[in-house]
Design an enzyme around this catalytic site. Structure first.
Site, PDB file in Angstrom:
ATOM      1  CE1 TYR A 158       1.104  -0.283   4.419  1.00 48.22           C
ATOM      2  CE2 TYR A 158      -0.005   1.841   4.410  1.00 48.22           C
ATOM      3  CZ  TYR A 158       0.829   0.924   5.025  1.00 48.22           C
ATOM      4  OH  TYR A 158       1.399   1.223   6.244  1.00 48.22           O
ATOM      5  CE  LYS A 189       3.104   3.338   3.278  1.00 49.12           C
ATOM      6  NZ  LYS A 189       3.294   3.385   4.726  1.00 49.12           N
ATOM      7  CD  GLU A 241      10.036   1.655  10.143  1.00 48.55           C
ATOM      8  OE1 GLU A 241       9.850   2.613   9.385  1.00 48.55           O
ATOM      9  OE2 GLU A 241       9.770   0.481   9.836  1.00 48.55           O
ATOM     10  CG  LEU A 255       8.234   2.555   4.622  1.00 51.63           C
ATOM     11  CD1 LEU A 255       7.903   1.299   3.829  1.00 51.63           C
ATOM     12  CD2 LEU A 255       6.962   3.304   4.983  1.00 51.63           C
TER      13      LEU A 255
HETATM   14  N1  PDD Z   1       2.834   5.122   7.510  1.00 54.61           N
HETATM   15  N2  PDD Z   1       7.557   3.783   8.819  1.00 54.61           N
HETATM   16  C1  PDD Z   1       6.386   3.129   8.902  1.00 54.61           C
HETATM   17  C2  PDD Z   1       6.374   1.758   9.520  1.00 54.61           C
HETATM   18  C3  PDD Z   1       5.217   3.722   8.424  1.00 54.61           C
HETATM   19  O1  PDD Z   1       4.051   3.044   8.498  1.00 54.61           O
HETATM   20  C4  PDD Z   1       5.270   5.029   7.884  1.00 54.61           C
HETATM   21  C5  PDD Z   1       4.053   5.734   7.354  1.00 54.61           C
HETATM   22  C6  PDD Z   1       6.514   5.676   7.797  1.00 54.61           C
HETATM   23  C7  PDD Z   1       6.667   7.051   7.191  1.00 54.61           C
HETATM   24  O2  PDD Z   1       6.608   6.993   5.789  1.00 54.61           O
HETATM   25  P1  PDD Z   1       6.070   8.227   4.921  1.00 54.61           P
HETATM   26  O3  PDD Z   1       6.861   9.407   5.318  1.00 54.61           O
HETATM   27  O4  PDD Z   1       6.337   7.806   3.525  1.00 54.61           O
HETATM   28  O5  PDD Z   1       4.608   8.396   5.236  1.00 54.61           O
HETATM   29  C8  PDD Z   1       7.633   5.016   8.280  1.00 54.61           C
HETATM   30  C9  PDD Z   1       1.639   5.620   6.887  1.00 54.61           C
HETATM   31  C10 PDD Z   1       1.382   7.068   7.086  1.00 54.61           C
HETATM   32  C11 PDD Z   1       0.472   4.717   7.281  1.00 54.61           C
HETATM   33  O6  PDD Z   1       0.695   3.516   7.303  1.00 54.61           O
HETATM   34  O7  PDD Z   1      -0.626   5.221   7.515  1.00 54.61           O
END
Ligand code: PDD
Length: 289
Positions: free
Chosen positions: A35, A150, A182, A206
């Site tokens: 996703y 992801k 993270e 991620l």
């Molecule tokens: N999640 N690490 C993880 C495990 C995450 O689920 C997310 C973001 C990030 C940050 O990635 P980005 O800057 O590309 O949003 C890091 C999204 C917001 C979610 O699952 O809703």
């Protein structure tokens, strides 16, 4: 006024109550899918190319065929945003491996991916939350070693986020083998004596699109930022800790495991970085970035 959302499911636009996928969808049975979450400002997806690029990486890593080319995604996502009222929203898109005839772990090769898109309003942290910072807890990172994908298989992240919630914290910061990875749904930065550090890309986290933008903007904002391993003990001595994500932008963590971080207030380096982030966003909205 809250209009009902419209969801996209495999070519159809549907109200939530009628938007469904079959029980034999492997996304439902196995979390066999990937996703993206993309922030949308004034009707336009921010860092669209970077998100599409990461989607392609996740699809390649899992062997799921990309159902659309970039222009096809652009059209679909734009339609999702417009049908849901435009403005500031997020886009959630999910591509699962699809529906197989029977529940078996290995997958058939001739399977059509399932595509679901939603575009709910973007709920950025409220100004008072942003200005006072948030609480976080630290926990061992129990996840597999493909965290760069992801994946929709988010049980560990869900449980960790729930634990944070129960502790009245906004995030669970994760530690693997004595090192920071993270957050359960964000990337993490630490600041010592004005120098920012964040773990490098790899299989344990991620590659956050927001994180990568912070890394890009830091030098322009006069901030030294290092991509390097961060030891768990650096969290205890940090002057500042930040988390970043597409739906939270950049937030300061001012309490960790019940202790104050630094002086307990959002830090100067965070403020500089946050302002640089907002300035980039405004530039992009004006069409200059
Ligand atoms: N999640 N690490 C993880 C495990 C995450 O689920 C997310 C973001 C990030 C940050 O990635 P980005 O800057 O590309 O949003 C890091 C999204 C917001 C979610 O699952 O809703």
């Amino acid at each position: 006024m809250s209009a009902e959302q419209t969801f996209y499911v495999n070519g159809e636009w549907l109200p939530p109550a009628r938007a469904s996928v079959p029980v034999l969808d492997r996304g439902f049975l196995f979390g066999d899918g990937v996703y993206e979450v993309i922030p949308v400002y004034q009707g336009r997806p921010f860092r669209f190319e970077q998100h599409l690029h990461r989607l392609q990486d996740s699809l390649d890593a899992t062997g799921i065929a990309n159902p659309h080319d970039p222009a096809g995604w652009a059209r679909l996502l734009d339609e999702a945003v417009q049908r849901n009222g435009g403005g500031d929203r997020s886009i959630y898109l999910q591509v699962t491996r699809g529906v197989a005839p029977r529940r078996k772990h290995p997958f058939p090769m001739d399977i059509t991916p399932t595509v679901v898109i939603m575009s709910p309003p973007l709920e950025l942290p409220a100004a008072d939350v942003r200005d006072s910072g948030v609480a976080a807890i630290t926990r061992p990172d129990p996840r597999w070693r493909h965290c760069n994908i992801k994946s929709t298989a988010l049980l560990a992240n869900v449980m960790l986020s729930q634990e944070a919630c129960a502790a009245e914290a906004a995030e669970a910061i994760l530690i693997r083998d004595g090192e920071l990875t993270e957050g359960a749904a964000s990337n993490v930065f630490v600041v010592h004596d004005g120098v920012v550090a964040t773990p490098p890309h790899g299989h344990c986290l991620l590659p956050g699109v927001t994180r990568d933008l912070i890394v890009e903007l830091a030098p322009q904002a006069g901030i030294t930022l290092e991509e390097r391993s961060v030891a768990e003990k650096e969290l205890a001595t940090a002057d500042e800790i930040w988390i970043s994500s597409s739906t939270r932008e950049l937030l300061a963590v001012t309490r960790r495991d019940g202790e104050t971080v630094g002086n307990g207030r959002v830090g100067d380096v965070w403020r500089t970085m946050y302002d640089a982030f907002q300035a980039r966003k405004q530039e992009w909205l004006r069409g200059a970035a």
